[in-house]
Design an enzyme around this catalytic site. Structure first.
Site, PDB file in Angstrom:
ATOM      1  N   PRO A 158       0.780  -1.117  -0.065  1.00  0.00           N
ATOM      2  CA  PRO A 158       0.109  -0.101   0.094  1.00  0.00           C
ATOM      3  C   PRO A 158       0.769   1.095   0.045  1.00  0.00           C
ATOM      4  O   PRO A 158       1.829   1.061   0.430  1.00  0.00           O
ATOM      5  CB  PRO A 158      -0.724  -0.099   1.187  1.00  0.00           C
ATOM      6  N   ASP A 159       0.305   2.408  -0.477  1.00  0.00           N
ATOM      7  CA  ASP A 159       1.052   3.769  -0.451  1.00  0.00           C
ATOM      8  C   ASP A 159       0.919   4.339   0.821  1.00  0.00           C
ATOM      9  O   ASP A 159      -0.013   5.040   1.266  1.00  0.00           O
ATOM     10  CB  ASP A 159       0.374   4.685  -1.437  1.00  0.00           C
ATOM     11  N   PHE A 160       1.918   3.773   1.810  1.00  0.00           N
ATOM     12  CA  PHE A 160       1.564   3.695   3.220  1.00  0.00           C
ATOM     13  C   PHE A 160       2.057   5.403   3.661  1.00  0.00           C
ATOM     14  O   PHE A 160       1.779   5.760   4.793  1.00  0.00           O
ATOM     15  CB  PHE A 160       2.492   2.802   4.138  1.00  0.00           C
ATOM     16  N   ARG A 161       2.469   5.907   2.810  1.00  0.00           N
ATOM     17  CA  ARG A 161       2.654   7.540   3.051  1.00  0.00           C
ATOM     18  C   ARG A 161       1.620   8.205   3.070  1.00  0.00           C
ATOM     19  O   ARG A 161       1.565   9.449   3.558  1.00  0.00           O
ATOM     20  CB  ARG A 161       4.123   8.118   2.165  1.00  0.00           C
ATOM     21  N   ASN A 232       9.984   4.853  -4.377  1.00  0.00           N
ATOM     22  CA  ASN A 232       9.627   3.887  -3.369  1.00  0.00           C
ATOM     23  C   ASN A 232      10.690   3.522  -2.451  1.00  0.00           C
ATOM     24  O   ASN A 232      11.739   3.671  -2.775  1.00  0.00           O
ATOM     25  CB  ASN A 232       9.251   2.581  -4.110  1.00  0.00           C
ATOM     26  N   ASP A 234      10.500   0.334  -0.975  1.00  0.00           N
ATOM     27  CA  ASP A 234      10.434  -1.056  -0.906  1.00  0.00           C
ATOM     28  C   ASP A 234      11.713  -1.864  -1.510  1.00  0.00           C
ATOM     29  O   ASP A 234      11.584  -3.067  -1.195  1.00  0.00           O
ATOM     30  CB  ASP A 234       9.044  -1.479  -1.555  1.00  0.00           C
ATOM     31  N   HIS A 251      13.759   8.422  -1.998  1.00  0.00           N
ATOM     32  CA  HIS A 251      13.732   8.179  -0.374  1.00  0.00           C
ATOM     33  C   HIS A 251      14.014   7.396   0.369  1.00  0.00           C
ATOM     34  O   HIS A 251      13.731   7.059   1.483  1.00  0.00           O
ATOM     35  CB  HIS A 251      12.088   8.455  -0.370  1.00  0.00           C
TER      36      HIS A 251
END
Ligand SMILES: [Zn+2]
Length: 414
Positions: A158-161, A232, A234, A251
């Site tokens: 998921p796009d947790f930001r 990302n 990840d 990031h």
């Protein structure tokens, strides 16, 4: 003395327009107040016989004289920068705002002209087929790829930001001042518990690269990937086999860790054990400060590898592919604007983003709406890479290991 703040993030009073329009309306209101204030001063000064013009700090009304302290300069600069990044529709709205400032300048840009598009002489807007035809002739050899959370959705990440995703609801008990405080460096130093909890959930290891990651690896294998700038954290680009020197994780990532106080590198296996198994922040052996994986928090600068490469890469790029990003977070979001105006720009994304041109004046942009993996598969079929993409996807390091582990565990069961 009142002052005008050009920060559009500043909370506007209720029922006033927000965003850039709100900013402009607050500016006009501020300028009118100043003009009123100045004219009051002038009336008070009327009895003075010798009026010294040089002492005038502002041209009342601010309409024609350009004062270096004029707050409109900062505002105009911001509006022009925003217009440059905007889609044509949005740009028209910003032009209207600029002209509503009544600065005595017409901000209407010169009329746009139809240009021959970068794929040849065709009189129709550029399409993916035009690009694919040239691509097959090996015209593009320095491809810049810009990726965001959308390329990892198919991997189950998921796009947790983004506040509002399920991950944030687990943090309710911590009473965060705002959801993204969990990624705020100063907040983390005071109160590491929320990040420690979230990090144990998002630590890479449970997800595998997607077809889009495989496509990036293919570009690299064929020697035509200049660089992949990813937003990302990840690590799926590297896990998917894209060489580390070809990936700039803007990031950061979880493969290394360091101390938030003295900056010393920390053993990432100890940091992950502390966070995932023990649920406590890792402590720096050198200074006693707390450590974290080298992902970029709000309030931290981007990695030096970003600053060290971006200027050269945007100059060298002969094509840019943007995939799965909302193009919201600067400075990464500005990358598509910095490549040469002759460089074709391909966007695989669910929604239209940035200033990708879809108008009749478009001469180099191609927007393929939909899931990244679907767009990539379709493009690979068009350029004759379909089979290679499937092989590359199936053989991604992580996927192969998982398959081997599965076979081994099944043999053990037998
Ligand atoms: Zn330290």
């Amino acid at each position: 003395m009142s002052s005008f703040n050009v920060n559009p993030d500043q909370q506007a009073p209720d029922k006033e327009p927000t965003g850039l329009a709100g900013l402009a309306s607050r500016f006009v209101q501020y300028r009118d107040e100043q003009a009123q204030h100045d004219s009051d001063d002038d009336s008070a000064d009327d009895h003075e016989s010798d009026h010294d013009d040089d002492s005038e700090s502002t041209d009342s009304g601010g309409a024609h004289g350009v004062d270096p302290d004029d707050p409109s300069l900062g505002l105009v600069e911001r509006l022009l920068a925003a217009r440059a990044r905007s889609s044509p529709d949005q740009a028209d709205k910003i032009t209207a705002i600029l002209n509503s400032l009544n600065l005595g300048i017409d901000f209407t840009p010169p009329p746009r002209v139809l240009k021959t598009h970068v794929f040849g002489e065709a009189n129709t807007p550029p399409t993916l087929s035009h690009l694919a035809s040239l691509f097959k002739t090996k015209k593009y050899s320095k491809i810049l790829v810009l990726t965001g959370a959308g390329i990892s959705v198919a991997a189950g990440i998921p796009d947790f930001r983004t506040a509002g995703t399920g991950l944030y609801s687990n943090l309710e008990k911590y009473n965060l001042p705002h959801p993204t405080a969990v990624f705020d460096i100063d907040f983390y130093k005071d109160n590491p518990a929320p990040f420690v909890m979230l990090a144990s959930e998002i630590w890479p290891g449970n997800h595998l690269p997607t077809k889009t990651h495989a496509f990036i690896k293919l570009l690299s294998d064929k020697g035509i990937l200049l660089r992949n700038y990813t937003q990302n954290i990840d690590g799926l680009e590297v896990l998917g086999g894209v060489p580390e020197e070809k990936v700039i994780e803007c990031h950061g990532h979880f493969r290394t860790a360091s101390c938030t106080s003295c900056g010393s590198p920390m053993d990432v296996s100890l940091v992950s054990k502390s966070i995932i198994e023990d649920g406590v922040p890792p402590v720096c052996a050198k200074c006693g400060g707390i450590g974290k994986p080298d992902i970029v928090f709000f309030g931290e600068d981007l990695p030096s590898v970003f600053h060290g490469n971006i200027n050269r890469d945007v100059k060298e790029a002969d094509m840019i592919i943007v995939m799965g990003t909302s193009l919201q977070v600067q400075p990464v979001a500005g990358i598509p604007d910095y490549v040469s105006s002759k460089v074709p720009r391909l966007l695989f994304n669910r929604e239209h983003v940035g200033n990708f041109d879809t108008s009749e004046y478009n001469y180099r942009d191609i927007f393929e709406a939909g899931n990244c993996d679907d767009g990539v598969e379709n493009f690979c079929e068009m350029i004759g890479w379909g089979e290679e993409l499937r092989t590359c996807y199936e053989n991604a390091e992580g996927r192969r290991k998982l398959r081997e582990e599965k076979i081994t565990s099944e043999e053990e069961i037998d």
